[in-house]
Motif scaffolding. Structure first.
Motif, PDB file in Angstrom:
ATOM      1  N   ALA A 123       1.074  -1.150  -0.021  1.00 63.19           N
ATOM      2  CA  ALA A 123      -0.173  -0.039  -0.081  1.00 63.19           C
ATOM      3  C   ALA A 123       0.754   1.248  -0.128  1.00 63.19           C
ATOM      4  O   ALA A 123       0.476   2.057  -0.745  1.00 63.19           O
ATOM      5  CB  ALA A 123      -0.836   0.108   1.282  1.00 63.19           C
ATOM      6  N   ASP A 124       1.929   1.467   0.987  1.00 66.94           N
ATOM      7  CA  ASP A 124       2.911   2.378   0.872  1.00 66.94           C
ATOM      8  C   ASP A 124       3.586   2.521  -0.452  1.00 66.94           C
ATOM      9  O   ASP A 124       3.516   3.641  -0.877  1.00 66.94           O
ATOM     10  CB  ASP A 124       3.877   2.430   2.132  1.00 66.94           C
ATOM     11  N   ALA A 125       4.043   1.576  -1.045  1.00 70.45           N
ATOM     12  CA  ALA A 125       4.674   1.524  -2.275  1.00 70.45           C
ATOM     13  C   ALA A 125       4.005   2.432  -3.476  1.00 70.45           C
ATOM     14  O   ALA A 125       4.407   2.934  -4.343  1.00 70.45           O
ATOM     15  CB  ALA A 125       5.341   0.334  -2.745  1.00 70.45           C
ATOM     16  N   TYR A 126       2.483   1.959  -3.287  1.00 75.91           N
ATOM     17  CA  TYR A 126       1.643   2.280  -4.404  1.00 75.91           C
ATOM     18  C   TYR A 126       1.009   3.489  -4.243  1.00 75.91           C
ATOM     19  O   TYR A 126       0.236   4.096  -5.022  1.00 75.91           O
ATOM     20  CB  TYR A 126       0.552   1.084  -4.754  1.00 75.91           C
ATOM     21  N   GLY A 127       1.176   4.119  -3.009  1.00 74.52           N
ATOM     22  CA  GLY A 127       0.620   5.348  -2.301  1.00 74.52           C
ATOM     23  C   GLY A 127      -0.752   5.021  -2.164  1.00 74.52           C
ATOM     24  O   GLY A 127      -1.715   6.054  -2.288  1.00 74.52           O
ATOM     25  N   PHE A 128      -1.269   3.963  -1.699  1.00 76.14           N
ATOM     26  CA  PHE A 128      -2.605   3.543  -1.213  1.00 76.14           C
ATOM     27  C   PHE A 128      -2.569   3.835   0.366  1.00 76.14           C
ATOM     28  O   PHE A 128      -1.577   3.839   1.093  1.00 76.14           O
ATOM     29  CB  PHE A 128      -2.985   2.063  -1.657  1.00 76.14           C
ATOM     30  N   ASP A 129      -3.778   3.882   0.894  1.00 78.11           N
ATOM     31  CA  ASP A 129      -4.147   3.797   2.295  1.00 78.11           C
ATOM     32  C   ASP A 129      -5.282   2.921   2.570  1.00 78.11           C
ATOM     33  O   ASP A 129      -6.136   2.725   1.697  1.00 78.11           O
ATOM     34  CB  ASP A 129      -4.075   5.136   3.070  1.00 78.11           C
ATOM     35  N   PHE A 130      -5.595   2.776   3.890  1.00 74.61           N
ATOM     36  CA  PHE A 130      -6.830   1.896   4.139  1.00 74.61           C
ATOM     37  C   PHE A 130      -7.624   2.662   4.956  1.00 74.61           C
ATOM     38  O   PHE A 130      -7.369   3.573   5.872  1.00 74.61           O
ATOM     39  CB  PHE A 130      -6.429   0.726   4.843  1.00 74.61           C
ATOM     40  N   VAL A 131      -9.018   2.771   4.741  1.00 71.60           N
ATOM     41  CA  VAL A 131      -9.839   3.360   5.054  1.00 71.60           C
ATOM     42  C   VAL A 131     -11.156   2.603   5.702  1.00 71.60           C
ATOM     43  O   VAL A 131     -11.291   1.417   5.262  1.00 71.60           O
ATOM     44  CB  VAL A 131     -10.637   4.503   4.446  1.00 71.60           C
ATOM     45  N   GLN A 132     -12.176   3.010   6.460  1.00 69.99           N
ATOM     46  CA  GLN A 132     -13.390   2.159   6.696  1.00 69.99           C
ATOM     47  C   GLN A 132     -14.273   2.799   5.891  1.00 69.99           C
ATOM     48  O   GLN A 132     -14.721   3.887   5.909  1.00 69.99           O
ATOM     49  CB  GLN A 132     -13.743   2.289   8.219  1.00 69.99           C
ATOM     50  N   ALA A 133     -14.801   1.812   4.920  1.00 69.00           N
ATOM     51  CA  ALA A 133     -15.586   2.486   3.871  1.00 69.00           C
ATOM     52  C   ALA A 133     -17.203   2.159   4.063  1.00 69.00           C
ATOM     53  O   ALA A 133     -18.043   2.806   3.442  1.00 69.00           O
ATOM     54  CB  ALA A 133     -15.130   1.851   2.396  1.00 69.00           C
ATOM     55  N   HIS A 134     -17.567   1.191   5.020  1.00 72.44           N
ATOM     56  CA  HIS A 134     -18.882   0.781   5.177  1.00 72.44           C
ATOM     57  C   HIS A 134     -19.054   0.201   6.619  1.00 72.44           C
ATOM     58  O   HIS A 134     -18.090  -0.343   7.114  1.00 72.44           O
ATOM     59  CB  HIS A 134     -19.503  -0.133   4.132  1.00 72.44           C
TER      60      HIS A 134
END
Length: 86
Positions: free
Chosen positions: A67-78
């Motif tokens: 996730a860090d390498a791709y510029g992603f992060d994790f969120v609570q979506a539902h």
């Protein structure tokens, strides 16, 4: 507001693999950068989250690194939901 999707969306396309970190690379060419880390597909035997031991820790670290390498992060979506089948 952040546009998010779930890591479970591509789990069926990652043939022969159950690792959540493997699904992240499928999103690199999409506009999504925020993900709800889905545990729906990890309830099957062979998943590092299902099996006893520390494999889940390595998988969590792999998810974070990718996730860090791709510029992603994790969120609570539902909101959580209950099993809809027996």
């Amino acid at each position: 507001m952040k546009l998010a999707t779930t890591t479970d969306d591509f789990c069926e396309y990652v043939i022969g693999k159950r690792e959540l970190s493997d699904t992240l690379e499928y999103f690199r060419e999409t506009p999504f950068r925020h993900f709800d880390l889905s545990f729906c597909a990890v309830m099957y035997p062979g998943s590092p989250w299902y099996e006893a031991g520390d494999a889940w820790k390595r998988e969590a670290e792999d998810c974070a690194k990718k996730a860090d390498a791709y510029g992603f992060d994790f969120v609570q979506a539902h909101a959580p939901f209950w099993p809809y089948t027996d």
